[in-house]
Design a protein around this motif. Structure first.
Motif, short mmCIF file in Angstrom:
data_model
loop_
_atom_site.label_atom_id
_atom_site.label_comp_id
_atom_site.label_asym_id
_atom_site.label_seq_id
_atom_site.Cartn_x
_atom_site.Cartn_y
_atom_site.Cartn_z
N GLN A 183 0.80 -1.22 0.00
CA GLN A 183 0.00 0.00 0.00
C GLN A 183 0.84 1.28 0.00
O GLN A 183 0.31 2.36 -0.28
N VAL A 184 2.14 1.16 0.31
CA VAL A 184 2.97 2.38 0.30
C VAL A 184 3.02 3.02 -1.08
O VAL A 184 3.25 4.23 -1.21
N ARG A 185 2.78 2.23 -2.12
CA ARG A 185 2.84 2.81 -3.46
C ARG A 185 1.64 3.73 -3.74
O ARG A 185 1.61 4.42 -4.77
N ASP A 186 0.67 3.72 -2.82
CA ASP A 186 -0.51 4.58 -2.97
C ASP A 186 -0.52 5.72 -1.95
O ASP A 186 -1.53 6.42 -1.80
N VAL A 187 0.59 5.91 -1.24
CA VAL A 187 0.68 6.99 -0.24
C VAL A 187 1.36 8.18 -0.92
O VAL A 187 2.54 8.10 -1.29
N ALA A 188 0.63 9.28 -1.06
CA ALA A 188 1.12 10.41 -1.85
C ALA A 188 2.47 10.91 -1.36
O ALA A 188 3.36 11.23 -2.17
N GLU A 189 2.64 11.01 -0.06
CA GLU A 189 3.89 11.54 0.49
C GLU A 189 5.08 10.62 0.14
O GLU A 189 6.18 11.10 -0.14
N VAL A 190 4.84 9.32 0.18
CA VAL A 190 5.90 8.37 -0.16
C VAL A 190 6.21 8.42 -1.66
O VAL A 190 7.37 8.41 -2.07
N HIS A 225 13.28 -8.00 -6.65
CA HIS A 225 12.75 -7.37 -5.44
C HIS A 225 13.69 -7.61 -4.25
O HIS A 225 13.85 -6.72 -3.40
N LEU A 226 14.28 -8.79 -4.19
CA LEU A 226 15.23 -9.05 -3.11
C LEU A 226 16.38 -8.06 -3.15
O LEU A 226 16.78 -7.49 -2.12
N ARG A 227 16.92 -7.82 -4.33
CA ARG A 227 18.05 -6.90 -4.47
C ARG A 227 17.62 -5.47 -4.16
O ARG A 227 18.33 -4.72 -3.48
N ALA A 228 16.45 -5.08 -4.65
CA ALA A 228 15.97 -3.71 -4.41
C ALA A 228 15.78 -3.46 -2.92
O ALA A 228 16.13 -2.38 -2.41
N ASN A 229 15.25 -4.44 -2.21
CA ASN A 229 15.05 -4.28 -0.76
C ASN A 229 16.38 -4.19 -0.03
O ASN A 229 16.53 -3.41 0.93
N LEU A 230 17.34 -4.99 -0.45
CA LEU A 230 18.64 -4.97 0.19
C LEU A 230 19.34 -3.63 0.00
O LEU A 230 19.99 -3.11 0.90
N GLU A 231 19.18 -3.06 -1.19
CA GLU A 231 19.85 -1.80 -1.52
C GLU A 231 19.12 -0.58 -0.99
O GLU A 231 19.71 0.50 -0.85
N ALA A 232 17.83 -0.74 -0.66
CA ALA A 232 17.01 0.42 -0.30
C ALA A 232 17.51 1.14 0.94
O ALA A 232 17.39 2.36 1.05
N VAL A 233 18.06 0.38 1.89
CA VAL A 233 18.45 1.02 3.15
C VAL A 233 19.64 1.95 2.97
O VAL A 233 19.97 2.71 3.89
N ASP A 234 20.27 1.92 1.81
CA ASP A 234 21.39 2.82 1.55
C ASP A 234 20.95 4.11 0.86
O ASP A 234 21.79 4.99 0.61
N ILE A 235 19.66 4.23 0.56
CA ILE A 235 19.16 5.47 -0.03
C ILE A 235 19.22 6.58 1.02
O ILE A 235 18.78 6.40 2.16
N ASP A 236 19.76 7.71 0.64
CA ASP A 236 19.98 8.80 1.60
C ASP A 236 18.82 9.79 1.54
O ASP A 236 18.78 10.67 0.68
N LEU A 237 17.88 9.64 2.45
CA LEU A 237 16.76 10.58 2.54
C LEU A 237 17.18 11.77 3.39
O LEU A 237 17.91 11.62 4.38
N ASP A 238 16.72 12.96 3.01
CA ASP A 238 17.05 14.13 3.81
C ASP A 238 15.96 14.37 4.86
O ASP A 238 14.94 13.68 4.89
N ALA A 239 16.19 15.34 5.70
CA ALA A 239 15.26 15.60 6.81
C ALA A 239 13.88 15.96 6.31
O ALA A 239 12.86 15.60 6.93
N GLU A 240 13.80 16.66 5.20
CA GLU A 240 12.51 17.03 4.62
C GLU A 240 11.74 15.79 4.15
O GLU A 240 10.53 15.69 4.36
N ASP A 241 12.45 14.85 3.54
CA ASP A 241 11.81 13.60 3.11
C ASP A 241 11.23 12.86 4.30
O ASP A 241 10.08 12.40 4.29
N ILE A 242 12.04 12.72 5.35
CA ILE A 242 11.62 11.97 6.52
C ILE A 242 10.43 12.65 7.20
O ILE A 242 9.46 12.00 7.58
N ALA A 243 10.49 13.97 7.30
CA ALA A 243 9.40 14.71 7.93
C ALA A 243 8.10 14.56 7.15
O ALA A 243 7.01 14.46 7.73
#
Length: 257
Positions: A183-190, A225-243
């Motif tokens: 369902q995260v693919r339907d969350v506008a902020e995400v 999908h396995l590879r994408a999930n493994l690599e996802a945690v290295d994506i650098d989100l900024d404070a604005e993204d997280i907020a």
């Protein structure tokens, strides 16, 4: 103290040998954390898939969970040994109380978990689906350190008080269903953050959790999908993204008690 690897493979629904090949693929790809449970009824095929990967056992962080109908002390001891037999291992790295319901009796149940640690069958103790009050009680009763609390956590189901409690007491939070069942693919902020970084909403959800220090155990079966999930945690989100994701107001709990 045992540390939980930040990315793992959730195995709920990987019920057949063919489906469980995802576990073998994940380990060969570099995953080192595999999560299962007695109630999933797949420990045997997960154990076979781990063995097929030929990854040294000491390099695999293997977790399982005792279901709510087996939390009386004798049942904890018996069913854990049965889990070890099905998994084909002498020990698990982490054993969880799956839910604090039904036969859960805090002093007696947790004493049995301590006994398993003392006997070397379990390396560390975790709990799952606990409230802050239940976590405090467990911390008071356990002799072994509490290493992890596994809970549903994703942009549509946020419980910051659980993260604060974990940070205060020095244990890990492990997020199951970190993609909210897709369902995260339907969350506008995400979606907005994903477009900004040219990645998928699923990857953003995992990166957001990782930025909070949360371990994630998404289920995946395809190599992509396995590879994408493994690599996802290295994506650098900024404070604005997280907020922006923190501010999501819609709430969906996939697995209420």
């Amino acid at each position: 103290m045992t540390r939980v690897p930040h990315v793992g493979l959730g195995t709920m629904g990987l019920d057949t040998p063919a489906e469980a090949t995802a576990v073998t693929t994940a380990l060969e790809m570099g995953y080192r954390h595999v999560d299962t449970a007695q109630i999933y009824e797949n420990e045997a095929v997960v154990g076979d898939a781990i063995e097929a990967a030929e990854t040294p056992r000491d390099d695999v962080f293997l977790a399982t969970k005792v279901w709510a109908d087996s939390l009386a002390p004798d049942d904890v001891l018996r069913t854990t040994r049965e889990s070890l037999d099905r998994l084909g291992t002498d020990y698990v790295d982490l054993l969880y109380v799956h839910r604090p319901i039904e036969t859960y009796d805090p002093p007696e149940t947790l004493a049995a978990f301590d006994e398993l640690v003392d006997d070397g069958l379990v390396r560390a103790v975790g709990v799952s689906n606990f409230t802050v009050a239940e976590l405090d009680e467990a911390l008071d009763l356990l002799d072994a350190p509490l290493v992890a609390h596994q809970t549903e956590y994703h942009p549509l189901f946020q419980r910051p008080e659980l993260l604060e409690h974990a940070e205060e007491h020095g244990y890990s939070v492990v997020a199951y269903s970190p993609l909210a069942g897709g369902q995260v693919r339907d969350v506008a902020e995400v979606v907005s953050v994903a477009e900004k970084h040219d990645v998928t909403p699923e990857s953003v959800s995992l990166a957001w959790l990782a930025a909070k220090g949360v371990c994630v155990i998404p289920k995946a079966s395809s190599e992509r999908h396995l590879r994408a999930n493994l690599e996802a945690v290295d994506i650098d989100l900024d404070a604005e993204d997280i907020a922006a994701i923190d501010a999501v107001e819609r709430e969906v709990e996939l697995y209420p008690e």
